[in-house]
Design a protein around this motif. Structure first.
Motif, PDB file in Angstrom:
ATOM      1  N   THR A 165       7.750  -6.694   1.300  1.00  8.88           N
ATOM      2  CA  THR A 165       7.760  -8.148   1.166  1.00  8.88           C
ATOM      3  C   THR A 165       6.703  -8.762   2.076  1.00  8.88           C
ATOM      4  O   THR A 165       6.619  -8.435   3.252  1.00  8.88           O
ATOM      5  CB  THR A 165       9.145  -8.711   1.532  1.00  8.88           C
ATOM      6  OG1 THR A 165      10.116  -8.107   0.687  1.00  8.88           O
ATOM      7  CG2 THR A 165       9.192 -10.222   1.376  1.00  8.88           C
ATOM      8  N   GLY A 166       5.880  -9.629   1.498  1.00  7.58           N
ATOM      9  CA  GLY A 166       4.832 -10.293   2.257  1.00  7.58           C
ATOM     10  C   GLY A 166       3.544  -9.504   2.345  1.00  7.58           C
ATOM     11  O   GLY A 166       2.558  -9.994   2.882  1.00  7.58           O
ATOM     12  N   ALA A 167       3.555  -8.271   1.850  1.00  8.62           N
ATOM     13  CA  ALA A 167       2.351  -7.422   1.888  1.00  8.62           C
ATOM     14  C   ALA A 167       2.202  -6.693   0.554  1.00  8.62           C
ATOM     15  O   ALA A 167       1.912  -5.496   0.513  1.00  8.62           O
ATOM     16  CB  ALA A 167       2.431  -6.442   3.051  1.00  8.62           C
ATOM     17  N   THR A 168       2.403  -7.418  -0.518  1.00  5.05           N
ATOM     18  CA  THR A 168       2.357  -6.809  -1.846  1.00  5.05           C
ATOM     19  C   THR A 168       0.998  -6.198  -2.148  1.00  5.05           C
ATOM     20  O   THR A 168       0.913  -5.086  -2.668  1.00  5.05           O
ATOM     21  CB  THR A 168       2.715  -7.848  -2.924  1.00  5.05           C
ATOM     22  OG1 THR A 168       3.988  -8.411  -2.604  1.00  5.05           O
ATOM     23  CG2 THR A 168       2.758  -7.233  -4.301  1.00  5.05           C
ATOM     24  N   GLY A 169      -0.076  -6.899  -1.816  1.00  4.32           N
ATOM     25  CA  GLY A 169      -1.421  -6.378  -2.076  1.00  4.32           C
ATOM     26  C   GLY A 169      -1.674  -5.075  -1.346  1.00  4.32           C
ATOM     27  O   GLY A 169      -2.182  -4.106  -1.926  1.00  4.32           O
ATOM     28  N   SER A 170      -1.317  -5.006  -0.083  1.00  5.79           N
ATOM     29  CA  SER A 170      -1.496  -3.782   0.696  1.00  5.79           C
ATOM     30  C   SER A 170      -0.608  -2.668   0.155  1.00  5.79           C
ATOM     31  O   SER A 170      -1.033  -1.517   0.057  1.00  5.79           O
ATOM     32  CB  SER A 170      -1.177  -4.026   2.172  1.00  5.79           C
ATOM     33  OG  SER A 170      -2.105  -4.925   2.731  1.00  5.79           O
ATOM     34  N   SER A 171       0.633  -3.001  -0.204  1.00  8.49           N
ATOM     35  CA  SER A 171       1.558  -2.003  -0.735  1.00  8.49           C
ATOM     36  C   SER A 171       1.006  -1.386  -2.018  1.00  8.49           C
ATOM     37  O   SER A 171       0.971  -0.161  -2.173  1.00  8.49           O
ATOM     38  CB  SER A 171       2.919  -2.632  -1.046  1.00  8.49           C
ATOM     39  OG  SER A 171       3.542  -3.094   0.114  1.00  8.49           O
ATOM     40  N   LYS A 172       0.573  -2.234  -2.928  1.00  8.53           N
ATOM     41  CA  LYS A 172       0.069  -1.731  -4.207  1.00  8.53           C
ATOM     42  C   LYS A 172      -1.238  -0.981  -4.025  1.00  8.53           C
ATOM     43  O   LYS A 172      -1.496   0.003  -4.728  1.00  8.53           O
ATOM     44  CB  LYS A 172      -0.059  -2.872  -5.207  1.00  8.53           C
ATOM     45  CG  LYS A 172       1.308  -3.341  -5.651  1.00  8.53           C
ATOM     46  CD  LYS A 172       1.274  -4.359  -6.745  1.00  8.53           C
ATOM     47  CE  LYS A 172       2.715  -4.694  -7.141  1.00  8.53           C
ATOM     48  NZ  LYS A 172       2.793  -5.640  -8.204  1.00  8.53           N
ATOM     49  N   THR A 173      -2.049  -1.403  -3.075  1.00 13.76           N
ATOM     50  CA  THR A 173      -3.294  -0.688  -2.791  1.00 13.76           C
ATOM     51  C   THR A 173      -2.985   0.728  -2.314  1.00 13.76           C
ATOM     52  O   THR A 173      -3.639   1.687  -2.740  1.00 13.76           O
ATOM     53  CB  THR A 173      -4.126  -1.465  -1.746  1.00 13.76           C
ATOM     54  OG1 THR A 173      -4.475  -2.737  -2.295  1.00 13.76           O
ATOM     55  CG2 THR A 173      -5.377  -0.723  -1.363  1.00 13.76           C
ATOM     56  N   ILE A 174      -1.994   0.883  -1.464  1.00 16.18           N
ATOM     57  CA  ILE A 174      -1.592   2.222  -0.997  1.00 16.18           C
ATOM     58  C   ILE A 174      -1.068   3.045  -2.168  1.00 16.18           C
ATOM     59  O   ILE A 174      -1.445   4.207  -2.341  1.00 16.18           O
ATOM     60  CB  ILE A 174      -0.536   2.116   0.129  1.00 16.18           C
ATOM     61  CG1 ILE A 174      -1.176   1.533   1.399  1.00 16.18           C
ATOM     62  CG2 ILE A 174       0.098   3.481   0.410  1.00 16.18           C
ATOM     63  CD1 ILE A 174      -0.186   1.146   2.483  1.00 16.18           C
ATOM     64  N   MET A 175      -0.214   2.458  -3.003  1.00 18.90           N
ATOM     65  CA  MET A 175       0.329   3.189  -4.154  1.00 18.90           C
ATOM     66  C   MET A 175      -0.785   3.643  -5.090  1.00 18.90           C
ATOM     67  O   MET A 175      -0.771   4.790  -5.562  1.00 18.90           O
ATOM     68  CB  MET A 175       1.327   2.317  -4.915  1.00 18.90           C
ATOM     69  CG  MET A 175       2.633   2.072  -4.190  1.00 18.90           C
ATOM     70  SD  MET A 175       3.751   1.082  -5.215  1.00 18.90           S
ATOM     71  CE  MET A 175       3.954  -0.377  -4.201  1.00 18.90           C
ATOM     72  N   ILE A 176      -1.743   2.775  -5.356  1.00 19.05           N
ATOM     73  CA  ILE A 176      -2.846   3.124  -6.252  1.00 19.05           C
ATOM     74  C   ILE A 176      -3.680   4.243  -5.647  1.00 19.05           C
ATOM     75  O   ILE A 176      -4.052   5.197  -6.342  1.00 19.05           O
ATOM     76  CB  ILE A 176      -3.713   1.879  -6.556  1.00 19.05           C
ATOM     77  CG1 ILE A 176      -2.915   0.863  -7.365  1.00 19.05           C
ATOM     78  CG2 ILE A 176      -4.996   2.274  -7.291  1.00 19.05           C
ATOM     79  CD1 ILE A 176      -3.545  -0.531  -7.403  1.00 19.05           C
TER      80      ILE A 176
END
Length: 129
Positions: free
Chosen positions: A110-121
């Motif tokens: 929460t609050g870091a969706t862009g960073s989270s998805k970047t790590i997943m990708i």
């Protein structure tokens, strides 16, 4: 007085153009992250041999360079080598979530969706090579 108005108006215009350009670029980055995330395929860990796999992804404000360790067809480690994001938006909990779930798609921080998805990708890309 007219010179002062012209200078002030020019400064305001430059600021508005700079903010507009930043917002446009930010929107493009967000769209790219969402596009890459939605097209990301599931990873079949049973087909991945033991090893360390490098992965990268990012653009503009958010980027990550990492290594994924596979042992016994399981993700046993994810080492972030370099990450670009705002302070407090590292989303490092995403690494733990991926390892726990043994899946590249997990709930974003929460609050870091862009960073989270970047790590997943980046993890997904590492394991698809």
């Amino acid at each position: 007085m007219n010179k002062l108005k012209i200078i002030a108006g020019s400064i305001v215009l430059v600021i508005l153009l700079a903010v507009g350009a930043f917002m446009f670029r930010y929107q493009q980055m967000s769209k790219r992250i969402m596009y890459e995330y939605t097209k990301m395929e599931d990873v079949d860990l049973s087909k991945i041999p033991d090893g360390v796999y490098p992965g990268t992804f990012g653009d503009f404000l958010v980027a990550v360079d990492l290594e994924v360790t596979i042992e016994g067809h399981r993700i046993t480690g994810i080492a972030i080598k370099k990450q670009n994001c705002g302070p407090g938006y590292e989303a490092l909990e995403t690494v733990d979530r991926i390892i726990q779930a043994q899946n590249v798609r997990v709930d974003a921080v929460t609050g870091a969706t862009g960073s989270s998805k970047t790590i997943m990708i980046a993890v997904g890309r590492a394991l698809k090579k």
